[in-house]
Design a protein around this motif. Structure first.
Motif, PDB file in Angstrom:
ATOM      1  N   ALA A  44       0.844  -1.274   0.004  1.00  0.00           N
ATOM      2  CA  ALA A  44      -0.112   0.038  -0.013  1.00  0.00           C
ATOM      3  C   ALA A  44       0.783   1.245  -0.015  1.00  0.00           C
ATOM      4  N   LEU A  45       1.963   1.143   0.779  1.00  0.00           N
ATOM      5  CA  LEU A  45       2.924   2.315   0.852  1.00  0.00           C
ATOM      6  C   LEU A  45       3.440   2.473  -0.809  1.00  0.00           C
ATOM      7  N   CYS A  46       3.812   1.717  -1.556  1.00  0.00           N
ATOM      8  CA  CYS A  46       4.353   1.647  -2.657  1.00  0.00           C
ATOM      9  C   CYS A  46       3.329   2.128  -3.742  1.00  0.00           C
ATOM     10  N   GLU A  47       2.179   1.577  -3.597  1.00  0.00           N
ATOM     11  CA  GLU A  47       0.894   2.156  -4.365  1.00  0.00           C
ATOM     12  C   GLU A  47       0.802   3.740  -4.078  1.00  0.00           C
ATOM     13  N   ASP A  48       0.543   4.135  -2.645  1.00  0.00           N
ATOM     14  CA  ASP A  48       0.623   5.624  -2.441  1.00  0.00           C
ATOM     15  C   ASP A  48       1.789   6.469  -2.768  1.00  0.00           C
ATOM     16  N   PHE A  49       2.795   6.007  -2.933  1.00  0.00           N
ATOM     17  CA  PHE A  49       3.934   6.485  -3.507  1.00  0.00           C
ATOM     18  C   PHE A  49       3.844   6.629  -5.001  1.00  0.00           C
ATOM     19  N   HIS A  50       3.291   5.852  -5.571  1.00  0.00           N
ATOM     20  CA  HIS A  50       3.101   5.615  -7.246  1.00  0.00           C
ATOM     21  C   HIS A  50       2.182   6.981  -7.496  1.00  0.00           C
ATOM     22  N   GLN A  51       1.117   7.240  -6.782  1.00  0.00           N
ATOM     23  CA  GLN A  51       0.167   7.881  -7.134  1.00  0.00           C
ATOM     24  C   GLN A  51       0.710   9.319  -6.778  1.00  0.00           C
ATOM     25  N   GLU A  52       1.451   9.438  -5.675  1.00  0.00           N
ATOM     26  CA  GLU A  52       1.950  10.848  -5.185  1.00  0.00           C
ATOM     27  C   GLU A  52       3.207  11.212  -6.163  1.00  0.00           C
ATOM     28  N   PHE A  53       3.956  10.146  -6.629  1.00  0.00           N
ATOM     29  CA  PHE A  53       5.293  10.722  -7.429  1.00  0.00           C
ATOM     30  C   PHE A  53       5.349   9.929  -8.754  1.00  0.00           C
ATOM     31  N   GLY A  54       4.578   9.157  -8.973  1.00  0.00           N
ATOM     32  CA  GLY A  54       4.398   8.660 -10.425  1.00  0.00           C
ATOM     33  C   GLY A  54       5.388   7.734 -10.639  1.00  0.00           C
ATOM     34  N   PHE A  55       6.097   7.126  -9.735  1.00  0.00           N
ATOM     35  CA  PHE A  55       7.064   6.128  -9.892  1.00  0.00           C
ATOM     36  C   PHE A  55       6.782   4.811  -9.084  1.00  0.00           C
ATOM     37  N   ASP A  56       6.991   3.494  -9.683  1.00  0.00           N
ATOM     38  CA  ASP A  56       6.437   2.456  -9.141  1.00  0.00           C
ATOM     39  C   ASP A  56       7.731   1.920  -8.332  1.00  0.00           C
ATOM     40  N   LEU A  57       7.284   1.604  -7.213  1.00  0.00           N
ATOM     41  CA  LEU A  57       8.623   1.019  -6.253  1.00  0.00           C
ATOM     42  C   LEU A  57       8.405  -0.558  -5.890  1.00  0.00           C
ATOM     43  N   GLU A  58       7.453  -1.107  -6.382  1.00  0.00           N
ATOM     44  CA  GLU A  58       7.149  -2.474  -5.710  1.00  0.00           C
ATOM     45  C   GLU A  58       8.485  -3.445  -6.100  1.00  0.00           C
TER      46      GLU A  58
END
Length: 184
Positions: free
Chosen positions: A144-158
């Motif tokens: 969920a943290l990675c998904e939120d980061f993706h939404q906020e910054f546009g980068f997928d960290l998974e």
């Protein structure tokens, strides 16, 4: 088998639990290959009950440890001064080159997922040993943290985020800041 088996109707089971299948003018004895609706319905009910039981049992393994969360908030963090999000950034992260956006994002996200008083968390607090994040957060909080980061910054960290490789809050902050800096 003759064609009249396609015109079967099903009678209500008898008090002995045996199904009665009847065709046009003749009775078909119970047979293990034939469909028995009462047995099927009983198995379906048992299956649903079993699945519900497993879900309830799994819930305890997957949910956060609320007692441990309270203990950390009361024993570890209670004696520390609280910092607003702005103060937390200024006191701990600005001098280290962490962007305000990343610090604000993690301040809010970690508070949401952990339930900790994040205003009292310090950069040298260890994620697993001191804060016990894997135990006090829901089992999928990292995703969920990675998904939120993706939404906020546009980068997928998974594919890159591995909490076991990060020891402290400062390490976590540095990792996320490095990901944002690499985008620019």
């Amino acid at each position: 088998m003759s064609g009249h088996f396609f015109n079967l109707h099903i009678d209500i089971p008898t008090h002995t639990g045996q199904s009665i299948f009847s065709g046009i003018g003749n009775t078909i004895p119970d047979h293990p290959v034939l469909f028995r609706p009462c047995v099927y319905m009983q198995r379906l009910k048992i299956s649903r009950l079993y699945n519900w039981f497993l879900a309830l049992r799994s819930y305890n393994d997957l949910r956060p440890d609320l007692g441990l969360r309270r203990k950390i908030n009361r024993q570890v963090l209670a004696t520390r001064p609280a910092h607003s999000g702005q103060d937390w950034y200024q006191n701990f992260w600005a001098a280290q080159g962490i962007s305000r956006e990343v610090a604000t994002f993690l301040y809010q996200a970690l508070a949401k997922y952990s339930g900790l008083q994040l205003a009292k968390v310090l950069p040298n607090d260890r994620l697993c040993e001191d804060l016990k994040l894997p135990l006090i957060c829901w089992f999928d909080w990292e995703l969920a943290l990675c998904e939120d980061f993706h939404q906020e910054f546009g980068f997928d960290l998974e594919d890159y985020f591995d909490l076991s490789q990060l020891k402290t809050v400062a390490d976590l902050m540095g990792f996320f800041n490095q990901q944002v800096a690499a985008q620019v």
